[in-house]
Design an enzyme around this catalytic site. Structure first.
Site, short mmCIF file in Angstrom:
data_model
loop_
_atom_site.label_atom_id
_atom_site.label_comp_id
_atom_site.label_asym_id
_atom_site.label_seq_id
_atom_site.Cartn_x
_atom_site.Cartn_y
_atom_site.Cartn_z
NE ARG A 219 -3.63 0.15 0.21
CZ ARG A 219 -4.60 -0.06 -0.94
NH1 ARG A 219 -4.96 1.15 -1.52
NH2 ARG A 219 -5.20 -1.33 -0.96
CG ASN B 19 -5.27 -1.95 7.47
OD1 ASN B 19 -4.71 -2.82 6.99
ND2 ASN B 19 -4.88 -0.49 7.38
CG HIS C 4 -6.35 -0.79 3.00
ND1 HIS C 4 -5.55 0.43 3.14
CD2 HIS C 4 -7.03 -0.89 2.21
CE1 HIS C 4 -6.09 1.30 2.06
NE2 HIS C 4 -6.87 0.68 1.62
CB CYS C 5 -0.81 -2.37 5.72
SG CYS C 5 -1.61 -1.23 7.00
CB ALA C 6 -0.41 -6.53 3.01
#
Length: 386
Positions: free
Chosen positions: A130, A326, A377-379
Site C-alpha cells: 500500500r 484496515n 489494507h497495508c499489504a
C-alpha cells in the site's frame, strides 16, 4: 518493524453532521458561498479530469509483496509469509493478484500462494505494498477515453525509520512493467495515508503528511493543494492523528475508511481503554467528522467499528494492530481480518458486510502481520479497472 497501536469496540452511531464549514477542516466552500480560484481550478481538473477511484470500484488486479526471509521480520519471517500467502489466496478467488518477490524467493512464494497468484521477480525490503507501490489515478473524462496513470510518492521508509533501498524503487518498477505513465509526485506520502470516496473527498491525518520527516518546511495548505491536483479531489478532511508513536505516524487507513454507501467507518477503542493517545485520536477524529460534509455537500454518517478486546486475544506485542478498519474491498468481496475475539470478529463482519451490500465478507487470520503493526489494507494496492 512497522509499529502501530491498538484502538477498539462496537457502537453504530448514524451520527449525521451539521453545518458545512466546520472549524478545523479544509473543505469545499459551503453551498451558496463563492468558491476560491484554487477550488474552481481543482474542480475543473477533476471534471476534465484526474480522479483517484474509490477502492470499491472494480479492479484490474491487486499488487502485493513477499517479505524476504532476511528482512526486518527476522525470526517471524516464515510466519508473516504464511499470512501474506493466505491474504493473496483469498483475494485471488475474486480478482488477479500479482505478487512481487525477490528472485531467489519467487519459487517459494509460488509454492505458498498457489497457481492463482502471479509471482514476479522484483527485489523488495518488506510487504507493505500500500505504501511502496504506485497510487493509481484515472485521467480524462469518464468513459472509454480514460487513461490510467500511477503516482510515485517516493517512499522513504516512513520518514527514514526503516531500510527502504529496494522498496523505494517499487512504484517505478510496477509502472514500467505495466506500461503505465508515471506521475512524479512533488511530495512524499504513502498510500495508507490517503482515503478517498471516489467523488472528490479525501481523508488524511496531519501527523503522517505535515511532518518534517516527509515534507520538511511544507505547510498543510501547500500539501493540500498538491494532493488536490494529484488526486483530483476537491474536499480534504484533515484528522490530527498521532506523531511518533508508530512507524507510519498514524495512517488514516487504520482509523477511518469510507464504506461503499458513503458512510465512514471509525476504528473505536474498547470501553475502559482510558484516555490514552489512541483514544484521544479517535475522539478528535470523530469530532471533526461529525461536523464535516463531503465533496457533494452531504453530511457524513459515522459508524463505529469495534476493535477486539485485548483480554480475548492472549499475549500481543506493543505494535499489534487490532483494527478491522484496515480491510480491503476487492471485486465482489471485502477481505477483513480475524483476530480471535469471536464476538468482535462476528460484529466486524456484520457491520462491514452491511455497508458493502452485494459483496461476500471473507475473514483471514493475520496474526503476524498484525503483530508488525499492519493489516490487510497495508499489504495490498489495487489497480483500478477502467
Amino acid at each position: 518493524m512497522r509499529g502501530q497501536p491498538n484502538r477498539r469496540t462496537l457502537l453504530r452511531s448514524g451520527a449525521a453532521a451539521v453545518l458545512a464549514g466546520a472549524a478545523g477542516l479544509n473543505a469545499c466552500a459551503p453551498s451558496g458561498q463563492k468558491k476560491t480560484g484554487e477550488e474552481k481550478v481543482t474542480e475543473e481538473k477533476q471534471a476534465a479530469g484526474r480522479r483517484m477511484p474509490a477502492e470499491t470500484q472494480r479492479h484490474e488486479r491487486t499488487y502485493m509483496a513477499w517479505p524476504p526471509l532476511d528482512s526486518v521480520w527476522k525470526e517471524w519471517a516464515e510466519d508473516v509469509q504464511g499470512d501474506i500467502a493466505r491474504i493473496a489466496r483469498s483475494i485471488a478467488d475474486f480478482e488477479p493478484v500479482v505478487l512481487l518477490a525477490a528472485p531467489e524467493e519467487a519459487k517459494a512464494a509460488r509454492r505458498a500462494c498457489g497457481s492463482g497468484v502471479e509471482v514476479i521477480p522484483v527485489p523488495v525490503d518488506d510487504l507493505w505494498m500500500r505504501d511502496t507501490g504506485p497510487t493509481f489515478v484515472a485521467t480524462g473524462p469518464k468513459g472509454k477515453g480514460q487513461l490510467l496513470h500511477g503516482i510515485d510518492f517516493h517512499f522513504n521508509g516512513w520518514g527514514g525509520k526503516q531500510e527502504h533501498g529496494r522498496d523505494a524503487k517499487v512504484a517505478r518498477t510496477v509502472l514500467t512493467r505495466e506500461g503505465v505513465p508515471r506521475i512524479d509526485a512533488p511530495l512524499i506520502a504513502e498510500g495508507g495515508s490517503l482515503e478517498v470516496d471516489g467523488h472528490g473527498t479525501l481523508l488524511v491525518t496531519e501527523s503522517s503528511l505535515v511532518n518534517g520527516n516527509r515534507n520538511p518546511g511544507r505547510s498543510r495548505d501547500e500539501i493540500e493543494a498538491v494532493l488536490k491536483d494529484l488526486l483530483g479531489v476537491t474536499t480534504v478532511i484533515w484528522l490530527k492523528g498521532v506523531r511518533g508513536k508508530d512507524i507510519t505516524d498514524y495512517h488514516v487507513d487504520a482509523l477511518a475508511r469510507f464504506a461503499e454507501d458513503g458512510a465512514v467507518l471509525l476504528s473505536r477503542p474498547p470501553e475502559g481503554a482510558g484516555p490514552d493517545v489512541w483514544t484521544r485520536a479517535y475522539d478528535q477524529a470523530r469530532g471533526v467528522l461529525e461536523t464535516a460534509t463531503d465533496a457533494r455537500g452531504q453530511q457524513l454518517e459515522l459508524v463505529d467499528l469495534p476493535e477486539p478486546d485485548p483480554s480475548e486475544l492472549g499475549r500481543r506485542g506493543p505494535d499489534f494492530l487490532g483494527s478491522y478498519a484496515n480491510f480491503y474491498a476487492v471485486n465482489d468481496a471485502v477481505i477483513i481480518p480475524r483476530f480471535g475475539d469471536r464476538k468482535a470478529d462476528r460484529n466486524a463482519a456484520s457491520i462491514i458486510g452491511e455497508l458493502h451490500p452485494g459483496r461476500e465478507v471473507v475473514q483471514v487470520r493475520i496474526d503476524t502481520v498484525a503483530e508488525g503493526g499492519g493489516g490487510i489494507h497495508c499489504a495490498t494496492q489495487q489497480q483500478p479497472e477502467l
